[in-house]
Design a protein around this motif. Structure first.
Motif, PDB file in Angstrom:
ATOM      1  N   LYS A  80       0.819  -1.210   0.000  1.00 56.88           N
ATOM      2  CA  LYS A  80       0.000   0.000   0.000  1.00 56.88           C
ATOM      3  C   LYS A  80       0.856   1.265   0.000  1.00 56.88           C
ATOM      4  O   LYS A  80       0.533   2.247  -0.669  1.00 56.88           O
ATOM      5  CB  LYS A  80      -0.949   0.003   1.196  1.00 56.88           C
ATOM      6  N   GLU A  82       3.904   1.514  -1.230  1.00 57.33           N
ATOM      7  CA  GLU A  82       4.505   1.623  -2.562  1.00 57.33           C
ATOM      8  C   GLU A  82       3.502   2.170  -3.572  1.00 57.33           C
ATOM      9  O   GLU A  82       3.842   3.002  -4.413  1.00 57.33           O
ATOM     10  CB  GLU A  82       5.048   0.261  -3.016  1.00 57.33           C
ATOM     11  N   GLU A  83       2.241   1.748  -3.480  1.00 55.38           N
ATOM     12  CA  GLU A  83       1.194   2.278  -4.352  1.00 55.38           C
ATOM     13  C   GLU A  83       1.000   3.773  -4.099  1.00 55.38           C
ATOM     14  O   GLU A  83       0.857   4.563  -5.029  1.00 55.38           O
ATOM     15  CB  GLU A  83      -0.129   1.547  -4.120  1.00 55.38           C
ATOM     16  N   PHE A  84       1.002   4.134  -2.837  1.00 54.05           N
ATOM     17  CA  PHE A  84       0.864   5.545  -2.471  1.00 54.05           C
ATOM     18  C   PHE A  84       2.020   6.361  -3.041  1.00 54.05           C
ATOM     19  O   PHE A  84       1.815   7.415  -3.639  1.00 54.05           O
ATOM     20  CB  PHE A  84       0.802   5.685  -0.947  1.00 54.05           C
ATOM     21  N   ALA A  86       3.910   5.690  -5.596  1.00 52.83           N
ATOM     22  CA  ALA A  86       3.799   5.758  -7.056  1.00 52.83           C
ATOM     23  C   ALA A  86       2.750   6.783  -7.478  1.00 52.83           C
ATOM     24  O   ALA A  86       2.931   7.505  -8.463  1.00 52.83           O
ATOM     25  CB  ALA A  86       3.467   4.387  -7.619  1.00 52.83           C
ATOM     26  N   SER A  87       1.661   6.887  -6.721  1.00 54.56           N
ATOM     27  CA  SER A  87       0.601   7.837  -7.070  1.00 54.56           C
ATOM     28  C   SER A  87       1.010   9.288  -6.785  1.00 54.56           C
ATOM     29  O   SER A  87       0.508  10.209  -7.412  1.00 54.56           O
ATOM     30  CB  SER A  87      -0.686   7.510  -6.309  1.00 54.56           C
ATOM     31  N   MET A  88       1.937   9.484  -5.859  1.00 56.34           N
ATOM     32  CA  MET A  88       2.359  10.835  -5.473  1.00 56.34           C
ATOM     33  C   MET A  88       3.360  11.437  -6.444  1.00 56.34           C
ATOM     34  O   MET A  88       3.338  12.622  -6.709  1.00 56.34           O
ATOM     35  CB  MET A  88       2.990  10.829  -4.070  1.00 56.34           C
ATOM     36  N   GLY A  89       4.293  10.638  -6.918  1.00 61.46           N
ATOM     37  CA  GLY A  89       5.359  11.193  -7.738  1.00 61.46           C
ATOM     38  C   GLY A  89       6.219  12.127  -6.902  1.00 61.46           C
ATOM     39  O   GLY A  89       6.278  12.014  -5.684  1.00 61.46           O
ATOM     40  N   ASN A  92       4.794  16.380  -4.732  1.00 61.95           N
ATOM     41  CA  ASN A  92       4.336  16.733  -3.388  1.00 61.95           C
ATOM     42  C   ASN A  92       5.464  16.627  -2.373  1.00 61.95           C
ATOM     43  O   ASN A  92       5.296  16.076  -1.306  1.00 61.95           O
ATOM     44  CB  ASN A  92       3.157  15.837  -2.993  1.00 61.95           C
TER      45      ASN A  92
END
Length: 108
Positions: A80, A82-84, A86-89, A92
């Motif tokens: 979870k 790692e998914e977070f 990846a979604s942030m880039g 932020n």
């Protein structure tokens, strides 16, 4: 008259915001931590420091928060996170971004 202390807060409290109990000379106080708080942020609790002799005022309590990063993650938590990530880039990351903006200005 001012007092200083460091208080650990969880990664989730720093990210989402919340309240933390702070020890003071008079007992305990609540500190509201806003969402997105960065590590080493300093908060001031006015009048919660040392009382001053022959005066009816006290110094301030300066609280530096230390963000604790989890050290042990199970498989699902890691996935979870790692998914977070990846979604942030990198869009932020305010401290990282401001460093590179300052470097770019310096070399311009």
């Amino acid at each position: 008259a001012n007092l200083y202390c460091e208080v650990p807060i969880s990664f989730t409290t720093a990210t989402l915001g919340g309240e933390v109990i702070i020890p003071t000379l008079e007992g305990k106080a609540q500190l509201k931590v806003p969402a997105g708080t960065q590590g080493a942020t300093m908060f001031k609790l006015k009048g919660k420091g040392m009382p001053q002799l022959n005066r009816n005022i006290a110094g301030d309590l300066l609280v530096r928060v230390l963000v604790e990063v989890p050290t042990k993650l199970d498989g699902e938590q890691r996935r979870k996170l790692e998914e977070f990530a990846a979604s942030m880039g990198e869009d932020n990351s305010p401290i990282h971004k401001s460093f590179f903006e300052k470097a770019r200005e310096f070399f311009s």
